[in-house]
Design a protein around this motif. Structure first.
Motif, PDB file in Angstrom:
ATOM      1  N   SER A  95       0.863  -1.192   0.000  1.00 51.71           N
ATOM      2  CA  SER A  95       0.000   0.000   0.000  1.00 51.71           C
ATOM      3  C   SER A  95       0.892   1.233   0.000  1.00 51.71           C
ATOM      4  N   THR A  96       0.303   2.359  -0.280  1.00 51.21           N
ATOM      5  CA  THR A  96       1.054   3.611  -0.183  1.00 51.21           C
ATOM      6  C   THR A  96       1.544   3.804   1.251  1.00 51.21           C
ATOM      7  N   SER A  97       0.694   3.446   2.202  1.00 45.40           N
ATOM      8  CA  SER A  97       1.087   3.610   3.608  1.00 45.40           C
ATOM      9  C   SER A  97       2.344   2.807   3.903  1.00 45.40           C
ATOM     10  N   TYR A 121      -4.353  15.068   4.536  1.00 47.25           N
ATOM     11  CA  TYR A 121      -5.005  13.898   5.108  1.00 47.25           C
ATOM     12  C   TYR A 121      -4.209  13.411   6.329  1.00 47.25           C
ATOM     13  N   VAL A 167       1.515  16.182  -1.230  1.00 47.28           N
ATOM     14  CA  VAL A 167       0.392  15.365  -1.679  1.00 47.28           C
ATOM     15  C   VAL A 167      -0.140  16.047  -2.938  1.00 47.28           C
ATOM     16  N   ASN A 171      -5.126  16.213  -0.795  1.00 50.21           N
ATOM     17  CA  ASN A 171      -6.353  15.609  -0.266  1.00 50.21           C
ATOM     18  C   ASN A 171      -6.615  16.275   1.068  1.00 50.21           C
ATOM     19  N   ASP A 199       3.163  12.143  -2.965  1.00 50.53           N
ATOM     20  CA  ASP A 199       2.020  11.221  -2.871  1.00 50.53           C
ATOM     21  C   ASP A 199       1.064  11.560  -4.007  1.00 50.53           C
ATOM     22  N   VAL A 201      -1.525   9.630  -5.266  1.00 55.47           N
ATOM     23  CA  VAL A 201      -2.617   8.648  -5.367  1.00 55.47           C
ATOM     24  C   VAL A 201      -3.837   9.204  -6.108  1.00 55.47           C
ATOM     25  N   PHE A 202      -4.019  10.539  -6.067  1.00 52.88           N
ATOM     26  CA  PHE A 202      -5.187  11.120  -6.751  1.00 52.88           C
ATOM     27  C   PHE A 202      -4.827  11.748  -8.095  1.00 52.88           C
ATOM     28  N   SER A 233      -5.322   1.461  -4.601  1.00 52.76           N
ATOM     29  CA  SER A 233      -6.474   1.814  -3.768  1.00 52.76           C
ATOM     30  C   SER A 233      -7.233   2.995  -4.354  1.00 52.76           C
ATOM     31  N   LYS A 234      -6.516   3.952  -4.966  1.00 53.81           N
ATOM     32  CA  LYS A 234      -7.224   5.059  -5.616  1.00 53.81           C
ATOM     33  C   LYS A 234      -7.230   4.869  -7.137  1.00 53.81           C
TER      34      LYS A 234
HETATM   35  C1  LIG Z   1      -3.332  11.214   0.075  1.00 50.01           C
HETATM   36  C2  LIG Z   1      -3.390   9.756   0.432  1.00 50.01           C
HETATM   37  N1  LIG Z   1      -2.283   9.004   0.404  1.00 50.01           N
HETATM   38  C3  LIG Z   1      -2.300   7.691   0.706  1.00 50.01           C
HETATM   39  C4  LIG Z   1      -3.466   7.070   1.086  1.00 50.01           C
HETATM   40  C5  LIG Z   1      -3.424   5.616   1.462  1.00 50.01           C
HETATM   41  O1  LIG Z   1      -3.370   4.827   0.351  1.00 50.01           O
HETATM   42  P1  LIG Z   1      -3.117   3.235   0.509  1.00 50.01           P
HETATM   43  O2  LIG Z   1      -4.449   2.601   0.620  1.00 50.01           O
HETATM   44  O3  LIG Z   1      -2.408   2.880  -0.765  1.00 50.01           O
HETATM   45  O4  LIG Z   1      -2.263   3.049   1.704  1.00 50.01           O
HETATM   46  C6  LIG Z   1      -4.650   7.807   1.140  1.00 50.01           C
HETATM   47  C7  LIG Z   1      -5.904   7.165   1.571  1.00 50.01           C
HETATM   48  O5  LIG Z   1      -6.926   7.779   1.715  1.00 50.01           O
HETATM   49  C8  LIG Z   1      -4.613   9.178   0.810  1.00 50.01           C
HETATM   50  O6  LIG Z   1      -5.723   9.932   0.856  1.00 50.01           O
END
Ligand SMILES: Cc1ncc(COP(=O)(O)O)c(C=O)c1O
Length: 390
Positions: A95-97, A121, A167, A171, A199, A201-202, A233-234
């Motif tokens: 995951s990104t986390s 976030y 980010v 977000n 980051d 993801v969006f 995930s996104k």
């Molecule tokens: C800006 C941002 N980065 C990372 C994540 C987490 O992504 P992942 O599910 O890949 O850990 C989120 C989840 O909401 C997010 O909003």
């Protein structure tokens, strides 16, 4: 003396709003939930589940960076966005986390810090603390449309700062990094020895075209170690499949050293499962269908939200360019929490700005993911609760 580490001693008390929302859900009374950001629960198209059931799904090929076929699929996805990267510079994670956790291990000694944007976030506080790393906040000024102000970044750093997190797009602010902002950030990072964690993801969820937008830092010649993060995930709306990716860039020697070290970190856990790696080419090939449906949904909900605002309204929809949410600026009185509770009484769930560390005003955050008829049902109570009283 506690047998447990201080870094896992997080506060566990619920804030009044989270409790009220949970109670409302449990009561079975109707709730129009504009806090819903789970893409698997809002009726958007999902890929074929059969993709996960490949004959080789039960095999095991330990490959710390991730299977080459899967990394090639990520590179192809980026190429479809006009970004050329080598699969050799990509690493898969769960995951990104998890990618963040690996990067903090790579870049920081315990007690070092990284710069995090605000508003943003709220997970960074946890991800850093669990790695023994501290955060220092740089503000994204509203005057810049919540964009990056490099002077704020410079003012936030100290002698123990190792990296700056951006980010992109923000977000929930939906602001994309601009060429000028990235150039200034690159100069600051090069001068001060900071790495850049971006980051993204969006990033695929842009609502419009903008000159000077930086969709990703991957594939760019930047003067500092640069890490671009994203995942399923996104990008494909599949948080449950647990697959993220990390592109490593920057000056060649530092990039190769970072990759070698990250490979070791990844090898210690080998956390990415085989079925999802084998399915990745198919999952990413089907992502455009999900993304198109999501963008149409978000566009329609945002259009209705703007329409719901009367000319005399004392609230505004904060301008943005992408993402899954809208931010409203609301009157200072009675404040974010009281407004959220009043809305909940009317059967509408929204998030207060303080969840995302907004300052300098009062804000609400609305998910644009719910189906348009659900979203629309929130708009009359929203306009009523936000209307001047008396
Ligand atoms: C800006 C941002 N980065 C990372 C994540 C987490 O992504 P992942 O599910 O890949 O850990 C989120 C989840 O909401 C997010 O909003």
């Amino acid at each position: 003396m506690s047998p447990f580490s201080a870094r896992t001693d997080f506060p566990r008390t619920w804030n009044p709003l989270a409790r009220a929302l949970a109670e409302r859900r449990a009561s079975g009374r109707p709730l129009v939930d504009l806090t819903e950001t789970n893409p698997t629960r809002v009726g958007l198209p999902a890929p074929e589940p059969a993709l996960l059931a490949t004959p080789r799904a039960l095999g095991y090929t330990p490959e710390p960076q991730g299977l080459l076929s899967a990394r090639e699929a990520v590179a192809a996805h980026l190429a479809s966005r006009g970004v050329r990267v080598s699969p050799e510079h990509l690493l898969l994670s769960a995951s990104t986390s998890e990618s963040y956790g690996w990067l903090f291990k790579l870049l920081c000694e315990p007690g070092d810090n990284v710069l995090v944007p605000a508003p943003s976030y709220p997970l960074f506080e946890y991800l850093t603390r669990l790695e023994g790393v501290e955060t220092r906040t740089y503000r994204l000024p509203r005057a810049h449309g919540f964009g990056l102000d490099v002077d704020e970044v410079a003012a936030a750093r100290d002698a123990r700062t190792r990296a700056v997190l951006v980010v992109n797009p923000g977000n929930p602010t939906g602001h994309y990094l601009q060429e000028g902002e990235l150039e200034a950030l690159g100069a600051l990072c090069a001068q001060t020895g900071m790495a850049l964690l971006s980051d993204e993801v969006f990033s695929d969820f842009a609502w419009d075209e903008e000159p000077g937008r930086v969709a990703t830092v991957a594939g760019r010649a930047l003067p500092m170690p640069t890490f671009s993060l994203s995942g399923l995930s996104k990008v494909a709306g599949l948080p449950g499949l647990k697959l993220g990716w990390l592109h490593v860039g920057g000056p060649e020697a530092a990039r190769d050293e970072a990759l070698a070290r990250l490979e070791l970190v990844a090898d210690t856990y080998l956390s990415v499962n085989t079925p999802v790696q084998l399915a990745l080419p198919g999952l990413l090939a089907q992502a455009p269908r999900f993304q198109a449906a999501l963008l149409a949904r978000v566009g329609e909900n945002r259009r209705r939200l703007l329409q719901a605002r009367s000319r005399e309204a004392r609230w505004d929809v904060v301008p943005a360019h992408g993402g899954w949410s809208s931010v409203l600026r609301i009157p200072l009185a009675p404040g974010e929490e009281a407004t959220c509770l009043a809305l909940l009484d009317e059967g509408v769930g929204v998030q207060p700005g303080y969840f995302y560390d907004f300052t300098g005003g009062a804000f609400l955050v609305l998910s644009l993911l719910p189906p348009p008829d659900v979203f629309a049902a929130a708009l009359e109570p929203l306009a009523r609760v936000l209307a001047p009283s008396g």
